[in-house]
Design an enzyme around this catalytic site. Structure first.
Site, PDB file in Angstrom:
ATOM      1  N   ARG A  61      58.329  36.556  45.704  1.00  0.00           N
ATOM      2  CA  ARG A  61      58.251  34.816  46.231  1.00  0.00           C
ATOM      3  C   ARG A  61      57.921  34.084  45.502  1.00  0.00           C
ATOM      4  O   ARG A  61      56.926  33.766  45.250  1.00  0.00           O
ATOM      5  CB  ARG A  61      57.113  35.719  47.512  1.00  0.00           C
ATOM      6  CG  ARG A  61      57.245  36.452  48.658  1.00  0.00           C
ATOM      7  CD  ARG A  61      58.224  35.339  50.120  1.00  0.00           C
ATOM      8  NE  ARG A  61      57.483  34.333  50.195  1.00  0.00           N
ATOM      9  CZ  ARG A  61      57.415  33.018  50.104  1.00  0.00           C
ATOM     10  NH1 ARG A  61      58.420  32.560  49.015  1.00  0.00           N
ATOM     11  NH2 ARG A  61      56.395  32.354  50.691  1.00  0.00           N
ATOM     12  N   GLN A 106      67.196  35.318  57.182  1.00  0.00           N
ATOM     13  CA  GLN A 106      67.903  35.103  58.169  1.00  0.00           C
ATOM     14  C   GLN A 106      69.660  35.388  57.697  1.00  0.00           C
ATOM     15  O   GLN A 106      70.537  35.806  58.370  1.00  0.00           O
ATOM     16  CB  GLN A 106      68.083  34.282  58.881  1.00  0.00           C
ATOM     17  CG  GLN A 106      66.518  34.303  59.977  1.00  0.00           C
ATOM     18  CD  GLN A 106      66.459  32.977  60.289  1.00  0.00           C
ATOM     19  OE1 GLN A 106      65.349  32.304  59.973  1.00  0.00           O
ATOM     20  NE2 GLN A 106      67.268  32.358  61.648  1.00  0.00           N
ATOM     21  N   TYR A 122      63.721  54.306  45.919  1.00  0.00           N
ATOM     22  CA  TYR A 122      64.610  54.989  46.037  1.00  0.00           C
ATOM     23  C   TYR A 122      65.169  56.424  44.921  1.00  0.00           C
ATOM     24  O   TYR A 122      63.872  56.848  44.524  1.00  0.00           O
ATOM     25  CB  TYR A 122      66.329  53.951  44.580  1.00  0.00           C
ATOM     26  CG  TYR A 122      65.927  53.237  45.893  1.00  0.00           C
ATOM     27  CD1 TYR A 122      67.446  53.130  47.045  1.00  0.00           C
ATOM     28  CD2 TYR A 122      66.475  51.597  46.154  1.00  0.00           C
ATOM     29  CE1 TYR A 122      67.941  52.158  47.958  1.00  0.00           C
ATOM     30  CE2 TYR A 122      66.892  50.365  46.727  1.00  0.00           C
ATOM     31  CZ  TYR A 122      67.385  50.953  47.840  1.00  0.00           C
ATOM     32  OH  TYR A 122      67.891  49.774  48.794  1.00  0.00           O
ATOM     33  N   ARG A 171      63.670  49.104  36.288  1.00  0.00           N
ATOM     34  CA  ARG A 171      62.694  48.184  37.272  1.00  0.00           C
ATOM     35  C   ARG A 171      62.095  49.454  38.133  1.00  0.00           C
ATOM     36  O   ARG A 171      62.323  50.665  38.409  1.00  0.00           O
ATOM     37  CB  ARG A 171      63.748  47.929  38.905  1.00  0.00           C
ATOM     38  CG  ARG A 171      63.599  47.728  39.425  1.00  0.00           C
ATOM     39  CD  ARG A 171      63.244  45.552  39.859  1.00  0.00           C
ATOM     40  NE  ARG A 171      62.655  45.539  41.081  1.00  0.00           N
ATOM     41  CZ  ARG A 171      64.311  45.167  42.184  1.00  0.00           C
ATOM     42  NH1 ARG A 171      64.896  44.558  42.173  1.00  0.00           N
ATOM     43  NH2 ARG A 171      63.108  44.735  43.209  1.00  0.00           N
ATOM     44  N   GLY A 224      72.581  22.774  68.044  1.00  0.00           N
ATOM     45  CA  GLY A 224      71.812  23.086  69.640  1.00  0.00           C
ATOM     46  C   GLY A 224      72.323  22.320  70.231  1.00  0.00           C
ATOM     47  O   GLY A 224      72.649  22.795  71.405  1.00  0.00           O
ATOM     48  N   GLU A 255      61.091  50.626  44.465  1.00  0.00           N
ATOM     49  CA  GLU A 255      61.473  50.361  46.129  1.00  0.00           C
ATOM     50  C   GLU A 255      61.597  51.624  46.771  1.00  0.00           C
ATOM     51  O   GLU A 255      62.136  51.456  47.455  1.00  0.00           O
ATOM     52  CB  GLU A 255      63.100  49.286  46.083  1.00  0.00           C
ATOM     53  CG  GLU A 255      62.925  48.427  45.382  1.00  0.00           C
ATOM     54  CD  GLU A 255      62.080  46.937  45.194  1.00  0.00           C
ATOM     55  OE1 GLU A 255      60.892  47.864  43.995  1.00  0.00           O
ATOM     56  OE2 GLU A 255      61.865  46.732  46.181  1.00  0.00           O
ATOM     57  N   HIS A 260      60.800  50.874  50.724  1.00  0.00           N
ATOM     58  CA  HIS A 260      61.408  50.277  51.595  1.00  0.00           C
ATOM     59  C   HIS A 260      60.743  50.433  53.152  1.00  0.00           C
ATOM     60  O   HIS A 260      60.970  49.978  54.065  1.00  0.00           O
ATOM     61  CB  HIS A 260      63.082  50.331  51.502  1.00  0.00           C
ATOM     62  CG  HIS A 260      63.856  49.406  50.957  1.00  0.00           C
ATOM     63  ND1 HIS A 260      63.668  48.375  50.578  1.00  0.00           N
ATOM     64  CD2 HIS A 260      64.777  49.789  50.214  1.00  0.00           C
ATOM     65  CE1 HIS A 260      64.134  47.986  49.549  1.00  0.00           C
ATOM     66  NE2 HIS A 260      65.212  48.953  49.327  1.00  0.00           N
ATOM     67  N   ALA A 282      68.382  27.560  62.598  1.00  0.00           N
ATOM     68  CA  ALA A 282      69.048  26.600  61.650  1.00  0.00           C
ATOM     69  C   ALA A 282      70.229  27.288  60.545  1.00  0.00           C
ATOM     70  O   ALA A 282      70.417  25.975  60.490  1.00  0.00           O
ATOM     71  CB  ALA A 282      67.705  26.273  60.421  1.00  0.00           C
TER      72      ALA A 282
HETATM   73 FE1  SF4 Z   1      66.006  32.212  51.401  1.00  0.00          FE
HETATM   74 FE2  SF4 Z   1      68.822  31.306  52.378  1.00  0.00          FE
HETATM   75 FE3  SF4 Z   1      67.541  34.512  52.688  1.00  0.00          FE
HETATM   76 FE4  SF4 Z   1      66.734  32.407  54.162  1.00  0.00          FE
HETATM   77  S1  SF4 Z   1      68.728  33.303  53.921  1.00  0.00           S
HETATM   78  S2  SF4 Z   1      65.804  34.215  52.473  1.00  0.00           S
HETATM   79  S3  SF4 Z   1      66.572  30.703  52.206  1.00  0.00           S
HETATM   80  S4  SF4 Z   1      68.244  32.834  50.314  1.00  0.00           S
END
Ligand code: SF4
Ligand code: NAP
Length: 674
Positions: free
Chosen positions: A289, A340, A167, A215, A651, A165, A253, A660
């Site tokens: 992913r 998020q 580092y 890694r 909301g 990454e 990064h 969300a």
């Molecule tokens: Fe995954 Fe939760 Fe991070 Fe969103 S907030 S990327 S759902 S671990």
């Protein structure tokens, strides 16, 4: 017979056996920095109880200069070792195994003391590093070795040495960060001397029966990154030097290619790890992913790796493995790769958690216990807030009825799932459907909950969501004006030249929807081409010499906002740049500081600045309104008028900045406190 025979098969490392092929990858959660060791221990113990084969902690600094930020946690004192013993003890009691990651950030360390191979500043840090001399390099090696021996003392089953990454160790490997002419620079043999020496000396110090994961950056995704030959040479050398397992790192990064965001296709980089299979005789882990047991199983059955690393999926659901084993994969809360609540929080210095699981890292704070007195609870609105409240209340033993006027659950998530690159929202809605079906919640879809009906409940939770804000632009009633809801639901045709009013999260999403015909997230070859990712055996670092090759846009879109700032500045910290880059690649014009004057048949008339200068017509066939949201509180207000005091969430409570994450968090907390 399990559906995941390869994933759930043990992995014999000679001196120890992992119970399955699932690694919970390292995540920096900021939990260790709380110094609440009971809380840290419970976070890891919950995942150990959930059956994961091996876990890696967040990165621990080997010394002050190598910490990702000033004050980063590490094993510096006897007290630190004692505190980490609380964690390892609790994990072992729960039947788990845990390695500590040693992370030396090099020039990514956010402070003036940072060090590296050469004094070359990283594009993502304001601090130029100090070039290490021979003595300085020896000190760094010694500190990493000490950190590993302390990890063993603290009861860890092993260490992961972070060599990817971009580092510290990675910075010695490539010529754009290593300009040295001594024995640590120049030829590849010299440039890889540091990582190999670190592995050799750590192994010497910790003895043979201690897991040592290295890694390794398999595709740097930066110009002048490593060639594939160099990657293989390094992998063989670290294996010879004493590594037990090689884990995959994808991208520095500072790379301008997304590697873990939701728009990255599932298992997008497993093919890179596969290239290393057969080159070394130690197990190889793949990563990035992979968020459900089937994808993980497929990766293993396709021969891409011996083991699979998943990190964020263990924030979303600590019981990932246990549910897979029990044949309940549909009940695994899915990580939608939104960043998020995890990475965005980390970068804001907040404790990480998870959008779909607000209990992540809050295991000891947000407790969902059986209710002393079961209540009759109504929840109105089956969007994320209402579902979270209903599921949590039902888990506590309350008798819950969940109403929604629509015939499907998910609320606004059903809009998000239509956006190219947001296909993961499908999985989230599917999960909610499965979780509701498996719960005791009485789900009443297609039902308008009346105030009369709601009077029969002990508690009423209103989660009726939002309605679009009316921007009051003269001419907006014309047929060439659509709301984002019409567009995403396909209620009306959209012309070739489009103006989008409002550059918030939805304005960006709608623009992406309008310029894209088929989502590249669903087609790996196309996605790699779109972002300019090449085989590292063909192009250094896996960066295509011709750069990104996006498909041409299917519409010409202009995205507008009134604020004079750069559009998209307020999008997610770690993902906003991807949305901006995607729209730029598709030729979307993004303009701030406009006033909306009027709409007519030829398009939108705007002016600029406070004095409404420079009147301009932006010609368009369709104008789409994405001007934010207002709370839908009519039912809440009617109940109050009739003497019922509802609990208003999501909301319907506060529309501004709604997402969300906040909705699910609030729904869960409200129900946990009923
Ligand atoms: Fe995954 Fe939760 Fe991070 Fe969103 S907030 S990327 S759902 S671990
Ligand atoms: P938003 O992010 O609050 O953006 C609203 C947009 O409308 C802003 O660009 C605002 O900019 C504009 N606006 C506000 N009042 C206006 C008015 N009276 N007339 C014209 N324009 C006006 O809201 P949203 O886009 O509807 O998104 C809702 C929520 O969903 C957001 O909180 C967002 O975080 C979340 N979401 C996030 C993402 C993501 O991160 N990718 C995606 C979708 C949704 P000006 O005031 O400058 O004009």
């Amino acid at each position: 017979m399990t559906s995941y025979p390869r994933l759930l098969a043990p992995l014999d490392l000679g001196f120890t056996t992992l119970k399955n092929r699932v690694l919970m990858g390292s995540m920096h959660t900021n939990l260790e920095e709380t110094k609440d060791w009971n809380r840290v221990a419970e976070f890891y113990a919950a995942r150990a109880r959930g059956g994961v084969g091996l876990m890696v902690t967040g990165g621990m600094a080997p010394n002050r200069e190598g910490g990702v930020f000033p004050g980063a946690a590490g094993l510096f004192t006897e007290a630190d070792i004692a505190n980490h013993r609380i964690v390892t003890g609790r994990v072992h009691e729960a039947g788990g195994k845990i390695c500590m990651q040693i992370l030396h950030a090099g020039r990514y360390a956010y402070g003036p003391e940072c060090v590296s191979a050469s004094a070359i500043k990283s594009p993502i840090s304001p601090f130029p590093p100090k070039e290490l001399d021979e003595e300085g390099i020896e000190k760094q090696i010694a500190d990493i070795v000490t950190s590993a021996t302390r990890a063993r003392e603290a009861g860890y089953d092993g260490v992961e040495i972070m060599g990817s990454e971009g580092y510290f160790l990675n910075q010695f490997l490539v010529t754009h960060t290593n300009k040295r002419t001594d024995r640590w620079g120049g030829s590849y043999e010299n440039r890889m001397r540091l990582p190999v020496e670190v592995v050799r000396r750590v192994r010497e110090a910790v003895g043979p029966e201690f897991i040592l994961i290295y890694r390794l950056s398999m595709i740097d995704l930066v110009p002048n990154g490593s060639t594939w030959d160099e990657v293989v040479t390094l992998a063989k050398a670290v294996a010879r030097a004493g590594a037990t397992i090689i884990n995959t790192g994808i991208g520095w990064h500072e790379a301008r290619i997304p590697t873990i965001a939701t728009s990255v296709p599932r298992r997008a980089f497993a093919w890179v790890t596969k290239k290393l299979m057969g080159e070394v005789s130690i197990p190889v882990i793949t990563s990035n992913r992979i968020n459900n047991p089937q994808t993980a199983e497929d990766v293993l059955s396709d021969g891409c790796a011996d083991m699979v690393s998943m990190a964020r999926p263990f924030l979303a659901d600590p019981d990932f493995v246990a549910k897979a084993e029990a044949g309940k994969a549909g009940l695994i809360a899915p990580c939608i790769a939104c960043n998020q609540a995890c990475l965005d929080h980390t970068f804001q210095g907040k404790i990480s958690t998870c959008l779909v699981n607000p209990r992540a890292c809050f295991e000891t704070e947000l407790v969902v216990a059986k209710a002393a007195t079961p209540l009759k609870v109504a929840v109105v609105g089956a969007g994320p807030a209402g579902i979270a409240a209903a599921l949590t209340a039902a888990e506590r033993g309350h008798s819950v009825t969940l109403f929604d006027r629509a015939n499907v659950v998910g609320g606004q998530l059903n809009m998000a799932r239509r956006i190219p690159g947001k296909e993961e929202f499908d999985g989230l809605v599917d999960y909610f459907v499965a979780a509701l079906a498996a719960s005791e919640v009485d789900l009443q879809l297609g039902v308008d909950a009346t105030t009369q009906a709601l009077k029969g409940f002990d508690k009423v939770i209103i989660a009726t969501g939002v309605i679009p804000r009316d921007p009051c632009i003269p001419g907006q009633e014309r047929p060439n004006v659509l709301s984002y809801i019409d567009v995403l639901r396909g209620n009306a045709p959209v012309g070739k030249r489009v103006v989008v009013i409002g550059a918030g999260g939805i304005g960006f999403d709608v623009s992406e929807f309008l310029v894209t015909s088929e989502s590249p997230t669903e087609n790996l070859a196309e996605w790699l081409e779109e972002w300019g990712v090449a085989d590292p055996a063909v192009a250094r670092g896996g960066v295509h010499p011709e750069g990104p090759q996006p498909e041409p846009p299917v519409r010409q879109v202009t995205l507008l906002q009134r604020k004079a700032e750069k559009p998209g500045r307020r999008l997610g910290k770690t993902t906003g740049w991807i949305h901006r880059a995607t729209l730029q690649m598709k030729g979307v014009k993004m303009i701030g500081g406009v006033n909306y004057e009027r709409i007519d048949a030829s398009g939108l008339h705007v002016s600029f600045g406070e004095t409404r200068e420079n009147p301009t017509l932006i010609e368009a066939d369709t104008i789409v309104l994405c001007a934010g949201q207002l709370s839908e509180r009519s039912l809440a207000d009617a109940l109050i008028d009739e003497g019922v005091e509802p609990i208003v969430i999501g909301g319907a409570d506060v529309a501004a900045e709604l997402d969300a994450k906040r909705a699910i968090d609030q729904g869960t907390r409200v129900a946990a406190a009923l």
